[in-house]
Every structure is written in C-alpha cells, then in structure tokens.
Design a protein around this motif. Structure first.
Motif, PDB file in Angstrom:
ATOM      1  N   TYR A   1       9.200   0.231  -8.409  1.00  0.00           N
ATOM      2  CA  TYR A   1       8.452   0.863  -7.319  1.00  0.00           C
ATOM      3  C   TYR A   1       9.326   1.254  -6.132  1.00  0.00           C
ATOM      4  O   TYR A   1       8.912   2.068  -5.305  1.00  0.00           O
TER       5      TYR A   1
ATOM      6  N   LYS B   1       0.825  -1.209   0.000  1.00  0.00           N
ATOM      7  CA  LYS B   1       0.000   0.000   0.000  1.00  0.00           C
ATOM      8  C   LYS B   1       0.862   1.263   0.000  1.00  0.00           C
ATOM      9  O   LYS B   1       0.583   2.216  -0.736  1.00  0.00           O
ATOM     10  N   THR B   2       1.908   1.280   0.820  1.00  0.00           N
ATOM     11  CA  THR B   2       2.762   2.460   0.945  1.00  0.00           C
ATOM     12  C   THR B   2       3.467   2.801  -0.364  1.00  0.00           C
ATOM     13  O   THR B   2       3.580   3.970  -0.738  1.00  0.00           O
TER      14      THR B   2
ATOM     15  N   ASN C   1       2.444   1.719  -3.280  1.00  0.00           N
ATOM     16  CA  ASN C   1       1.443   1.682  -4.354  1.00  0.00           C
ATOM     17  C   ASN C   1       1.792   0.636  -5.411  1.00  0.00           C
ATOM     18  O   ASN C   1       1.740   0.883  -6.617  1.00  0.00           O
TER      19      ASN C   1
END
Length: 253
Positions: free
Chosen positions: A220, A151-152, A154
């Motif tokens: 990412y 989540k952090t 993405n």
C-alpha cells in the motif's frame, strides 16, 4: 514510436543513475527496435501480468519492482520468475523496472506520498535517501493519525508501534522495505515513521527509542507507483493501461 524512445522519456524523470547499487532497475527484457504498441503499468510482474499485456496488445511492461534482483543460476520455465521471462520473451514483450530510481527522484514515489498525506515543508533527507520528512498541518493524536493514514492509503489493516503519547507533528516516510532506516532515524526530531515490512527486532528498537512507527505495508505504500508512471507517460500519446493483477500477496483472518 519505438520502445527505447518511451523509456528514454521515462528516464528523463527517473534516471537509472539514481538507483541504489544493489538494485536492478532498467530493462529486464528488451526488444529494442520494436515499434511500441502499448504500455502496461504494474507494481509487480506476475505471470498474469504478462497474459494481461498480451490480451491488451501491449508489448512493453513498465513495473516498479524488478522481476529479479539477483542473477538466475538456473532456468525452469514452469516456475516463477522464470515462467514470466519465458512467456514474455516468447511473445516479444519488453519489461522495464523503475524501482529505486522512482523512489528517490524529486517527483518520485516518496515525494508523491508526502503530497498524498498533505505534508508541509517536506524534503528528502540527504544522508538517508529516499526517506522524506515533513509536517502535518495540525497536530493530532497518534490514534487519529493512524486512522488518517489508513484511510488515505486505503489500507484494510495495518500494524503499528506505540512508543510515546506525544501529539504527532513531524512525520518521516519511506515506501516499501525501508524499516531498517529506523536505526538512523533515532537521531532525528520526528514523531512517527511510516514505512512497510517492519520486522520484530526493528519494532523493539523503535519502542525502546521512543519512535512511533506505522507499518502501512510494502504494497500500500507502493501501489501508487503506477499512477506516477502514468502521469509522466501519458503525454507520449501511446496506449497506457494500469494492471488489474496487482494485489497484496497474503490474506488476513
């Protein structure tokens, strides 16, 4: 302001002396005496990146990844990366890469990732630059921590190695292709290692040595390099644009 002046300002934060011996940080193309019109910030330099710079009247591209790491032995302007060199040179666009100099710097990429994950007491491991080690505020299960990282950062999809079921507290992190540091991290007291580009044999090594690993991908873990560059250059008062042509180079099914 001239192009070299903008780069001098950047190197005051991320000096080339910090780069690894194998790296090619610095100017890939230089039109040294040209007045600076605008800067395009990118993770990678694709042909589309140069077109984007032209369309936005930017005559300096600052990327995280160098356009090339080894000397070119031939030049065919129809193929990457030569087509990028050709188009950029033809349009008098300078290209500069802040690669491992950005990874290692005290206010650089891995420091930024520790902050993004809200790690406490984090520090760079002197003998393992640019690996950082820190702690999450509250211990949690590995499954919960995986979801937190996903989540952090993405991340739409990631892979991981489950080697133990201990609660996660101590975290090692190193952006990009740092997975081979796993062979040295076995001697450190950590619960999980976050990196990218984890290979098959490195994953087996991690399993056999009780090291949980999250492969958060090269892309990412490094896409935030554009934000870091922006934060350190906006005070120059020049046009700064983050590229819209950075994307992960494969698809999943």
């Amino acid at each position: 302001m001239f192009i070299f002046e903008a780069v001098e300002a950047l190197e005051s934060y991320f000096p080339l002396s910090l780069q690894e011996s194998w790296d090619n940080s610095g100017f890939q193309i230089l039109f040294n005496e040209h007045p600076l019109k605008g800067i395009l910030l990118a993770l990678d330099i694709r042909f589309e990146t140069v077109i984007e710079a032209i369309e936005n009247d930017c005559n300096l591209i600052i990327s995280h990844h160098p356009l090339f790491l080894q000397a070119l032995k031939n030049f065919d302007y129809k193929f990457y990366p030569e087509n990028v060199l050709y188009m950029a040179t033809k349009n008098e666009i300078s290209i500069y890469a802040a690669h491992t100099s950005l990874d290692v710097a005290p206010s650089g990429l891995n420091y930024y990732l520790c902050q993004k994950l809200s790690l406490k007491n984090f520090h760079m491991v002197d003998q393992l630059k640019p690996v950082f080690i820190g702690e999450i505020e509250t211990e949690q299960s590995f499954n919960d921590f995986i979801l937190y990282v996903k989540k952090t950062f993405n991340i739409p999809i990631l892979k991981y190695v489950l080697a133990h079921n201990r609660q996660i507290k101590k975290v090692a992190i190193c952006s990009g292709s740092c997975a081979d540091y796993i062979y040295k991290l076995k001697n450190f007291d950590i619960d999980v290692f976050i990196t990218g580009d984890l290979k098959h044999h490195s994953a087996i090594f991690a399993q056999e040595n009780s090291i949980n690993v999250i492969d958060a991908t090269h892309f990412y873990t490094e896409i935030d390099s554009r934000d870091i560059l922006f934060e350190h250059l906006w005070k120059l008062g020049v046009k700064l644009i983050k590229s819209n042509n950075d994307y992960i180079p494969w698809l999943y099914i």
